[in-house]
Write an enzyme that holds these catalytic residues in place. Sequence first.
Site, PDB file in Angstrom:
ATOM      1  N   GLU A  93      -2.458  48.993  10.544  1.00  0.00           N
ATOM      2  CA  GLU A  93      -1.377  48.129  10.141  1.00  0.00           C
ATOM      3  C   GLU A  93      -0.802  47.689  11.320  1.00  0.00           C
ATOM      4  OE1 GLU A  93      -0.080  46.522   7.367  1.00  0.00           O
ATOM      5  OE2 GLU A  93       1.189  45.598   8.843  1.00  0.00           O
ATOM      6  N   LYS A  94      -0.617  46.124  11.518  1.00  0.00           N
ATOM      7  CA  LYS A  94      -0.181  45.481  12.732  1.00  0.00           C
ATOM      8  C   LYS A  94       1.460  45.478  12.653  1.00  0.00           C
ATOM      9  CE  LYS A  94      -0.654  40.696  11.293  1.00  0.00           C
ATOM     10  NZ  LYS A  94      -1.285  39.433  11.261  1.00  0.00           N
ATOM     11  N   GLY A 105      -6.347  45.344  13.932  1.00  0.00           N
ATOM     12  CA  GLY A 105      -7.651  45.760  13.968  1.00  0.00           C
ATOM     13  C   GLY A 105      -8.455  44.465  14.023  1.00  0.00           C
ATOM     14  N   GLY A 155      -4.132  40.683   3.602  1.00  0.00           N
ATOM     15  CA  GLY A 155      -3.069  39.532   2.981  1.00  0.00           C
ATOM     16  C   GLY A 155      -2.948  38.279   3.201  1.00  0.00           C
ATOM     17  N   GLY A 203       7.362  26.698  -7.069  1.00  0.00           N
ATOM     18  CA  GLY A 203       6.568  27.750  -7.325  1.00  0.00           C
ATOM     19  C   GLY A 203       7.412  29.136  -7.793  1.00  0.00           C
ATOM     20  N   ALA A 219       0.928  41.639  -6.270  1.00  0.00           N
ATOM     21  CA  ALA A 219       0.663  43.131  -5.654  1.00  0.00           C
ATOM     22  C   ALA A 219      -0.041  43.949  -6.886  1.00  0.00           C
ATOM     23  CB  ALA A 219       2.008  43.469  -5.594  1.00  0.00           C
ATOM     24  N   HIS A 220       0.234  43.791  -8.282  1.00  0.00           N
ATOM     25  CA  HIS A 220      -0.477  44.834  -9.107  1.00  0.00           C
ATOM     26  C   HIS A 220      -2.028  44.486  -9.214  1.00  0.00           C
ATOM     27  CE1 HIS A 220       1.923  41.346 -11.051  1.00  0.00           C
ATOM     28  NE2 HIS A 220       1.089  40.988 -11.767  1.00  0.00           N
ATOM     29  N   HIS A 229      13.074  48.783 -33.242  1.00  0.00           N
ATOM     30  CA  HIS A 229      14.113  47.886 -33.728  1.00  0.00           C
ATOM     31  C   HIS A 229      15.527  48.269 -33.330  1.00  0.00           C
ATOM     32  CE1 HIS A 229      16.195  44.768 -35.958  1.00  0.00           C
ATOM     33  NE2 HIS A 229      17.085  45.483 -36.419  1.00  0.00           N
TER      34      HIS A 229
HETATM   35  P1  FAD Z   1       0.107  42.272   2.066  1.00  0.00           P
HETATM   36  O1  FAD Z   1       1.040  42.637   1.275  1.00  0.00           O
HETATM   37  O2  FAD Z   1       0.080  40.869   2.880  1.00  0.00           O
HETATM   38  O3  FAD Z   1      -0.559  43.329   3.268  1.00  0.00           O
HETATM   39  C1  FAD Z   1      -1.400  42.909   4.284  1.00  0.00           C
HETATM   40  C2  FAD Z   1      -1.094  43.933   5.314  1.00  0.00           C
HETATM   41  O4  FAD Z   1      -2.205  43.629   6.410  1.00  0.00           O
HETATM   42  C3  FAD Z   1       0.289  43.414   6.285  1.00  0.00           C
HETATM   43  O5  FAD Z   1       1.025  44.417   6.413  1.00  0.00           O
HETATM   44  C4  FAD Z   1      -0.277  42.867   7.503  1.00  0.00           C
HETATM   45  O6  FAD Z   1       0.680  42.997   8.618  1.00  0.00           O
HETATM   46  C5  FAD Z   1      -1.691  43.543   7.596  1.00  0.00           C
HETATM   47  N1  FAD Z   1      -2.394  43.126   8.634  1.00  0.00           N
HETATM   48  C6  FAD Z   1      -2.963  41.805   8.571  1.00  0.00           C
HETATM   49  N2  FAD Z   1      -3.882  41.611   9.577  1.00  0.00           N
HETATM   50  C7  FAD Z   1      -4.209  42.619   9.900  1.00  0.00           C
HETATM   51  C8  FAD Z   1      -5.181  43.087  11.042  1.00  0.00           C
HETATM   52  N3  FAD Z   1      -5.873  42.243  11.660  1.00  0.00           N
HETATM   53  N4  FAD Z   1      -4.824  44.392  11.541  1.00  0.00           N
HETATM   54  C9  FAD Z   1      -4.045  45.189  11.094  1.00  0.00           C
HETATM   55  N5  FAD Z   1      -3.212  44.804   9.892  1.00  0.00           N
HETATM   56  C10 FAD Z   1      -2.931  43.447   9.400  1.00  0.00           C
HETATM   57  N6  FAD Z   1       3.743  39.913  -6.210  1.00  0.00           N
HETATM   58  C11 FAD Z   1       4.187  40.728  -7.115  1.00  0.00           C
HETATM   59  O7  FAD Z   1       3.291  40.894  -7.833  1.00  0.00           O
HETATM   60  N7  FAD Z   1       5.324  40.644  -7.691  1.00  0.00           N
HETATM   61  C12 FAD Z   1       6.545  40.112  -7.094  1.00  0.00           C
HETATM   62  O8  FAD Z   1       7.472  40.246  -7.590  1.00  0.00           O
HETATM   63  C13 FAD Z   1       6.221  39.334  -5.826  1.00  0.00           C
HETATM   64  N8  FAD Z   1       6.854  38.914  -5.028  1.00  0.00           N
HETATM   65  C14 FAD Z   1       6.969  38.370  -3.940  1.00  0.00           C
HETATM   66  C15 FAD Z   1       7.897  37.767  -3.453  1.00  0.00           C
HETATM   67  C16 FAD Z   1       7.818  37.089  -1.985  1.00  0.00           C
HETATM   68  C17 FAD Z   1       8.841  36.490  -1.194  1.00  0.00           C
HETATM   69  C18 FAD Z   1       6.251  36.915  -1.575  1.00  0.00           C
HETATM   70  C19 FAD Z   1       6.071  36.268  -0.319  1.00  0.00           C
HETATM   71  C20 FAD Z   1       5.167  37.592  -2.309  1.00  0.00           C
HETATM   72  C21 FAD Z   1       5.479  38.101  -3.384  1.00  0.00           C
HETATM   73  N9  FAD Z   1       4.534  38.880  -4.145  1.00  0.00           N
HETATM   74  C22 FAD Z   1       4.607  39.470  -5.392  1.00  0.00           C
HETATM   75  C23 FAD Z   1       3.183  38.840  -3.825  1.00  0.00           C
HETATM   76  C24 FAD Z   1       2.676  40.135  -3.110  1.00  0.00           C
HETATM   77  O9  FAD Z   1       3.582  40.395  -2.123  1.00  0.00           O
HETATM   78  C25 FAD Z   1       1.436  40.194  -2.601  1.00  0.00           C
HETATM   79  O10 FAD Z   1       0.602  39.720  -3.683  1.00  0.00           O
HETATM   80  C26 FAD Z   1       0.942  41.375  -1.958  1.00  0.00           C
HETATM   81  O11 FAD Z   1       1.939  41.778  -0.952  1.00  0.00           O
HETATM   82  C27 FAD Z   1      -0.635  41.338  -1.771  1.00  0.00           C
HETATM   83  O12 FAD Z   1      -0.803  42.539  -0.875  1.00  0.00           O
HETATM   84  P2  FAD Z   1      -2.060  42.799  -0.052  1.00  0.00           P
HETATM   85  O13 FAD Z   1      -2.014  44.249   0.177  1.00  0.00           O
HETATM   86  O14 FAD Z   1      -3.097  41.839  -0.502  1.00  0.00           O
HETATM   87  O15 FAD Z   1      -1.250  41.969   1.171  1.00  0.00           O
HETATM   88  P1  NAI Z   2       3.116  29.082  -5.544  1.00  0.00           P
HETATM   89  O1  NAI Z   2       1.632  28.558  -5.439  1.00  0.00           O
HETATM   90  O2  NAI Z   2       3.708  29.785  -6.648  1.00  0.00           O
HETATM   91  O3  NAI Z   2       3.964  27.616  -5.869  1.00  0.00           O
HETATM   92  C1  NAI Z   2       3.941  26.459  -4.789  1.00  0.00           C
HETATM   93  C2  NAI Z   2       4.665  25.238  -5.220  1.00  0.00           C
HETATM   94  O4  NAI Z   2       4.758  23.993  -4.216  1.00  0.00           O
HETATM   95  C3  NAI Z   2       3.598  24.684  -6.343  1.00  0.00           C
HETATM   96  O5  NAI Z   2       4.405  24.208  -7.504  1.00  0.00           O
HETATM   97  C4  NAI Z   2       3.236  23.088  -5.656  1.00  0.00           C
HETATM   98  O6  NAI Z   2       2.969  21.958  -6.537  1.00  0.00           O
HETATM   99  C5  NAI Z   2       4.203  22.962  -4.896  1.00  0.00           C
HETATM  100  N1  NAI Z   2       3.816  22.050  -3.556  1.00  0.00           N
HETATM  101  C6  NAI Z   2       2.762  22.349  -2.940  1.00  0.00           C
HETATM  102  N2  NAI Z   2       2.842  21.400  -1.824  1.00  0.00           N
HETATM  103  C7  NAI Z   2       3.943  20.685  -1.791  1.00  0.00           C
HETATM  104  C8  NAI Z   2       4.652  19.775  -1.248  1.00  0.00           C
HETATM  105  N3  NAI Z   2       4.079  19.372  -0.028  1.00  0.00           N
HETATM  106  N4  NAI Z   2       5.913  19.242  -1.557  1.00  0.00           N
HETATM  107  C9  NAI Z   2       6.326  19.746  -2.636  1.00  0.00           C
HETATM  108  N5  NAI Z   2       5.780  20.769  -3.545  1.00  0.00           N
HETATM  109  C10 NAI Z   2       4.601  21.231  -3.211  1.00  0.00           C
HETATM  110  O7  NAI Z   2       3.538  29.280  -4.161  1.00  0.00           O
HETATM  111  P2  NAI Z   2       4.868  30.028  -3.456  1.00  0.00           P
HETATM  112  O8  NAI Z   2       5.961  29.830  -4.356  1.00  0.00           O
HETATM  113  O9  NAI Z   2       4.998  29.775  -2.299  1.00  0.00           O
HETATM  114  O10 NAI Z   2       4.491  31.682  -3.693  1.00  0.00           O
HETATM  115  C11 NAI Z   2       3.096  32.031  -3.106  1.00  0.00           C
HETATM  116  C12 NAI Z   2       2.636  33.226  -4.091  1.00  0.00           C
HETATM  117  O11 NAI Z   2       3.352  34.253  -3.910  1.00  0.00           O
HETATM  118  C13 NAI Z   2       2.565  32.903  -5.565  1.00  0.00           C
HETATM  119  O12 NAI Z   2       1.590  32.096  -5.957  1.00  0.00           O
HETATM  120  C14 NAI Z   2       2.527  34.304  -6.048  1.00  0.00           C
HETATM  121  O13 NAI Z   2       1.131  34.761  -5.934  1.00  0.00           O
HETATM  122  C15 NAI Z   2       3.141  35.255  -5.044  1.00  0.00           C
HETATM  123  N6  NAI Z   2       4.443  35.434  -5.490  1.00  0.00           N
HETATM  124  C16 NAI Z   2       4.828  36.192  -6.643  1.00  0.00           C
HETATM  125  C17 NAI Z   2       5.908  36.378  -7.101  1.00  0.00           C
HETATM  126  C18 NAI Z   2       6.163  37.050  -8.458  1.00  0.00           C
HETATM  127  O14 NAI Z   2       5.427  37.711  -8.711  1.00  0.00           O
HETATM  128  N7  NAI Z   2       7.465  37.023  -9.141  1.00  0.00           N
HETATM  129  C19 NAI Z   2       7.321  36.140  -6.283  1.00  0.00           C
HETATM  130  C20 NAI Z   2       7.105  35.300  -5.174  1.00  0.00           C
HETATM  131  C21 NAI Z   2       5.654  35.068  -4.641  1.00  0.00           C
END
Ligand code: FAD
Ligand code: NAI
Length: 455
Positions: free
Chosen positions: A33-34, A113, A142, A184, A316-317, A441
């Site tokens: 993990e970086k 890595g 990720g 989004g 994440a799920h 209910h």
């Molecule tokens: P990541 O969580 O991105 O983890 C990947 C890890 O790999 C990172 O820690 C990174 O540092 C490490 N890494 C990368 N390359 C290397 C390397 N070469 N060597 C060592 N380490 C490395 N999803 C939900 O389901 N519910 C939510 O409410 C939700 N809210 C979100 C809100 C925001 C603002 C964002 C940005 C995302 C949200 N997501 C949410 C999406 C969710 O965070 C991701 O789907 C989830 O983290 C994916 O898990 P992952 O393990 O695939 O990747």
């Molecule tokens: P997103 O894919 O959900 O939405 C991106 C939005 O940007 C779309 O509506 C698209 O039409 C618009 N768009 C694209 N290019 C554009 C441009 N040039 N100008 C204006 N609009 C433009 O992406 P987002 O919000 O960045 O989230 C990324 C991912 O993170 C999500 O798809 C989701 O998988 C995860 N996430 C999940 C959450 C949750 O589960 N509650 C919360 C936050 C993130």
Amino acid sequence: METFDLIILGGGPAGYRAAQRAAQGGLKTVVFEKRSLGGVCLNVGCTPSKALLNSATIYESPAHGEKYGVSAENVKFDHPAAVARKDRVVKQLVKGIAFTMKKENVTVIQAIGIIKGRDAQGFKISAEGKEYQAKRLLIATGSQPVLPPIPGLREGFEKGFCLTSREILDLAEIPESLVIIGAGVIGLEMAAYFNAVGSSVTVIEMLEKIAGADDRDVTDVLYKNLKKKGVNFKLSCRVVEIGESCVTFEEKGENKAIEASKVLVSIGRTPVLNGLGIETIGIKTQKNAISTDEKLRTNVEGVYAAGDVNGKSMLAHTAYREAEVAVNNMLGIDDSINYNAVPSVIYTNPEVAVVGETLESALQKGINARAVNVSMRMSGRYMAEVEGGNGIVKLIVDTENNCLLGVHLAGSYTSEIIYGAAMMIETKMKVDDIKKTIFPHPTVCEVIREALFEL
Ligand code: FAD
Ligand code: NAI
């Protein structure tokens, strides 16, 4: 060279879950993990955003209290305190993951890595000048934000005027005005937070609706609520330039500029693959995501990819379940994932929670589908708790097989209800059997059952 049974690249939800299950299954496992264990989700994603949104909800409640017989004066929002609490929550959860890794005897290496090819002994990884080897490899690196080639954007980032979701969660103060590019999930959740705590928020979205492909009836409920609360939406608009303190966008063929204290860029995320060395072992990609099958196998035997890096469902799920499927297959336990029943939630107020097909996607697949749409006001609890609410429940039913295909909700508690709908869809539960099930209910979830009688 140190050898393991399994090397995992990335310690996010996919990586740490896989490490835990692999170690429990008897595999000598190492995670690289970086940054910080927990990945995007725990550190700069799911958990911190929900902690802030909860602070905003608490702050908003007294403002709307009068209609419920509650009045409060001088309610203040302390953004630094909300951020500090968010940081404490994150720290505790990350500590919990580190503890789990230790308990399961997983080796954690805090370093990048990089894949360095393979030989008869397995895949080679290098990190900080040392080499490691294993017969199995899980790529769980990720995703990262997509940064479009908009003129002025790079300079905006350099000056701290433009932000991604990573930086915005740590802002020291509430920006007077915030322009969000992309309506989004991230854009909507951040719009809800910053609007609630006092920013003047404008969301610029290139499509003519918010929340992408989510069902329009439910996203319209959210759109109307956010608009009523003061969020300014610019739909069907394209950003053309980022200036010193403004954003220029095109609306109906005309360029318009809007002043901003900060700009959030949230137009999607893309897998982290650059410099990873996947080409050294010939891993196939499609649209910059690692290609995987329903068992999370890549085209290279012994290499799996789980989580955002395979671009299937960036949640994440999903990452969690994919990690379990990958490890089960490594251990010889047959397992596969079904992407038809992955719930997703937008944690705004009201919440939007969806799972399965929309009517359009079902009809496109040639399924005989019907939709039924009812108001959440059919729920006694919703009426009791939400004054003037416009929440809805929309169900998509397969009329030939008499089972649920999709559930789309906008309203209260929906993030906690949607798993039940996912179970009904995953198990292909018959509509008649759902009707025979007794729901508590008064609850909001009983509207799902009620809606089936409207078919
Ligand atoms: P990541 O969580 O991105 O983890 C990947 C890890 O790999 C990172 O820690 C990174 O540092 C490490 N890494 C990368 N390359 C290397 C390397 N070469 N060597 C060592 N380490 C490395 N999803 C939900 O389901 N519910 C939510 O409410 C939700 N809210 C979100 C809100 C925001 C603002 C964002 C940005 C995302 C949200 N997501 C949410 C999406 C969710 O965070 C991701 O789907 C989830 O983290 C994916 O898990 P992952 O393990 O695939 O990747
Ligand atoms: P997103 O894919 O959900 O939405 C991106 C939005 O940007 C779309 O509506 C698209 O039409 C618009 N768009 C694209 N290019 C554009 C441009 N040039 N100008 C204006 N609009 C433009 O992406 P987002 O919000 O960045 O989230 C990324 C991912 O993170 C999500 O798809 C989701 O998988 C995860 N996430 C999940 C959450 C949750 O589960 N509650 C919360 C936050 C993130």
